[in-house]
Design a protein around this motif. Structure first.
Motif, PDB file in Angstrom:
ATOM      1  N   VAL A 104       0.832  -1.205   0.000  1.00 48.24           N
ATOM      2  CA  VAL A 104       0.000   0.000   0.000  1.00 48.24           C
ATOM      3  C   VAL A 104       0.864   1.252   0.000  1.00 48.24           C
ATOM      4  O   VAL A 104       0.628   2.189  -0.780  1.00 48.24           O
ATOM      5  CB  VAL A 104      -0.965  -0.015   1.213  1.00 48.24           C
ATOM      6  CG1 VAL A 104      -1.601   1.345   1.432  1.00 48.24           C
ATOM      7  CG2 VAL A 104      -2.034  -1.078   1.021  1.00 48.24           C
ATOM      8  N   PHE A 105       1.878   1.294   0.865  1.00 50.09           N
ATOM      9  CA  PHE A 105       2.742   2.475   0.913  1.00 50.09           C
ATOM     10  C   PHE A 105       3.513   2.653  -0.388  1.00 50.09           C
ATOM     11  O   PHE A 105       3.721   3.778  -0.845  1.00 50.09           O
ATOM     12  CB  PHE A 105       3.702   2.398   2.099  1.00 50.09           C
ATOM     13  CG  PHE A 105       3.034   2.656   3.415  1.00 50.09           C
ATOM     14  CD1 PHE A 105       2.162   3.711   3.590  1.00 50.09           C
ATOM     15  CD2 PHE A 105       3.278   1.822   4.488  1.00 50.09           C
ATOM     16  CE1 PHE A 105       1.543   3.948   4.795  1.00 50.09           C
ATOM     17  CE2 PHE A 105       2.665   2.045   5.708  1.00 50.09           C
ATOM     18  CZ  PHE A 105       1.799   3.114   5.866  1.00 50.09           C
ATOM     19  N   PHE A 106       3.935   1.561  -1.005  1.00 54.03           N
ATOM     20  CA  PHE A 106       4.629   1.665  -2.294  1.00 54.03           C
ATOM     21  C   PHE A 106       3.681   2.201  -3.360  1.00 54.03           C
ATOM     22  O   PHE A 106       4.057   3.048  -4.174  1.00 54.03           O
ATOM     23  CB  PHE A 106       5.179   0.308  -2.711  1.00 54.03           C
ATOM     24  CG  PHE A 106       5.965   0.348  -3.977  1.00 54.03           C
ATOM     25  CD1 PHE A 106       7.305   0.706  -3.965  1.00 54.03           C
ATOM     26  CD2 PHE A 106       5.368   0.040  -5.201  1.00 54.03           C
ATOM     27  CE1 PHE A 106       8.033   0.763  -5.145  1.00 54.03           C
ATOM     28  CE2 PHE A 106       6.087   0.089  -6.374  1.00 54.03           C
ATOM     29  CZ  PHE A 106       7.423   0.455  -6.343  1.00 54.03           C
ATOM     30  N   THR A 107       2.451   1.703  -3.370  1.00 49.53           N
ATOM     31  CA  THR A 107       1.466   2.129  -4.372  1.00 49.53           C
ATOM     32  C   THR A 107       1.102   3.602  -4.203  1.00 49.53           C
ATOM     33  O   THR A 107       0.929   4.328  -5.188  1.00 49.53           O
ATOM     34  CB  THR A 107       0.197   1.270  -4.277  1.00 49.53           C
ATOM     35  OG1 THR A 107       0.567  -0.097  -4.439  1.00 49.53           O
ATOM     36  CG2 THR A 107      -0.814   1.635  -5.333  1.00 49.53           C
ATOM     37  N   LEU A 108       0.997   4.063  -2.958  1.00 52.91           N
ATOM     38  CA  LEU A 108       0.632   5.450  -2.701  1.00 52.91           C
ATOM     39  C   LEU A 108       1.785   6.422  -2.926  1.00 52.91           C
ATOM     40  O   LEU A 108       1.596   7.631  -2.875  1.00 52.91           O
ATOM     41  CB  LEU A 108       0.103   5.603  -1.275  1.00 52.91           C
ATOM     42  CG  LEU A 108      -1.218   4.880  -0.985  1.00 52.91           C
ATOM     43  CD1 LEU A 108      -1.597   5.032   0.475  1.00 52.91           C
ATOM     44  CD2 LEU A 108      -2.328   5.401  -1.893  1.00 52.91           C
ATOM     45  N   GLY A 109       2.986   5.898  -3.149  1.00 47.00           N
ATOM     46  CA  GLY A 109       4.118   6.748  -3.460  1.00 47.00           C
ATOM     47  C   GLY A 109       4.934   7.181  -2.255  1.00 47.00           C
ATOM     48  O   GLY A 109       5.815   8.030  -2.383  1.00 47.00           O
ATOM     49  N   TYR A 110       4.648   6.646  -1.096  1.00 46.56           N
ATOM     50  CA  TYR A 110       5.466   6.946   0.081  1.00 46.56           C
ATOM     51  C   TYR A 110       6.727   6.095   0.014  1.00 46.56           C
ATOM     52  O   TYR A 110       6.732   4.939   0.398  1.00 46.56           O
ATOM     53  CB  TYR A 110       4.692   6.654   1.366  1.00 46.56           C
ATOM     54  CG  TYR A 110       3.455   7.495   1.540  1.00 46.56           C
ATOM     55  CD1 TYR A 110       3.562   8.856   1.739  1.00 46.56           C
ATOM     56  CD2 TYR A 110       2.204   6.922   1.500  1.00 46.56           C
ATOM     57  CE1 TYR A 110       2.433   9.643   1.899  1.00 46.56           C
ATOM     58  CE2 TYR A 110       1.067   7.690   1.666  1.00 46.56           C
ATOM     59  CZ  TYR A 110       1.187   9.048   1.863  1.00 46.56           C
ATOM     60  OH  TYR A 110       0.077   9.813   2.017  1.00 46.56           O
ATOM     61  N   GLU A 111       7.790   6.684  -0.463  1.00 52.73           N
ATOM     62  CA  GLU A 111       9.003   5.914  -0.739  1.00 52.73           C
ATOM     63  C   GLU A 111       9.750   5.497   0.522  1.00 52.73           C
ATOM     64  O   GLU A 111      10.451   4.493   0.522  1.00 52.73           O
ATOM     65  CB  GLU A 111       9.920   6.716  -1.665  1.00 52.73           C
ATOM     66  CG  GLU A 111       9.305   6.958  -3.020  1.00 52.73           C
ATOM     67  CD  GLU A 111      10.157   7.847  -3.883  1.00 52.73           C
ATOM     68  OE1 GLU A 111      11.244   8.248  -3.437  1.00 52.73           O
ATOM     69  OE2 GLU A 111       9.724   8.153  -5.004  1.00 52.73           O
TER      70      GLU A 111
END
Length: 194
Positions: A104-111
């Motif tokens: 989820v964090f990868f998909t939302l762009g939170y690197e």
């Protein structure tokens, strides 16, 4: 539960995983097409199609469930005794949640957050046996929706190797050093009391 019932549970679990992956792939095929993912998210590296998950995920779940059976089913002289520790379920669910959070964090762009989650997984390798099948399978299934089955399996395998090194190599060393330090402190305190 005897060994036959455990084998039946293995078949049911593998069937559920197979149905789930084929449902996901069918949904992808009829909507936007089955995605492919570049290794390390680098366009210059080859890409891997999510179709490989149809073969990999059922095989992986069946194999890991079989290795789990070796730890859970204990043979007695009279019959097979089944002891299913609840910590296996907790381990699977916690790894599943961490895999979902990472996706989820990868998909939302939170690197930064995926790196923190990987760091949490590695640090927990000192306290928990994250190299075991239930952790590995939960992690792979948790990331399959976003990344397919191949890349999470590779990342999970690397984490399993690191986790085994931490839990079986580094942890006993730390426990030994701490126990020796505590032994010296306790023996020194006993000498001062006398």
């Amino acid at each position: 539960m005897n060994e036959k019932l455990f084998f039946k549970a293995q078949l049911y679990f593998t069937a559920i995983i197979t149905i789930a992956i084929f449902t996901l792939l069918s949904w992808n095929y009829f909507h936007e097409g089955v995605p492919s993912h570049h290794i390390l998210n680098d366009k210059s590296l080859p890409e891997i199609s999510n179709w490989w998950g149809a073969l990999l995920l059922p095989s992986l779940s069946s194999f890991l469930f079989y290795t789990l059976k070796k730890r859970v089913v204990i043979k007695d002289e009279n019959q097979n005794i089944h002891r299913f520790p609840i910590n296996i379920v907790y381990a699977f669910i916690s790894a599943l949640i961490l895999g979902i959070l990472l996706s989820v964090f990868f998909t939302l762009g939170y690197e930064n957050f995926p790196a923190y989650i990987l760091l949490i997984i590695l640090v927990s390798g000192l306290f928990f046996p994250i190299y075991r099948a239930e952790y590995f399978l939960g992690f792979v299934i948790g990331m399959t929706f976003t990344f397919g089955a191949v890349l999470p399996t590779v990342v999970g395998f690397i984490l399993v190797l690191i986790g085994a090194f931490l839990y079986l190599g580094i942890r006993p060393l730390i426990l030994y050093i701490v126990s020796r330090f505590l032994f010296r402190v306790v023996s020194r305190d006993q000498k001062t009391i006398k």
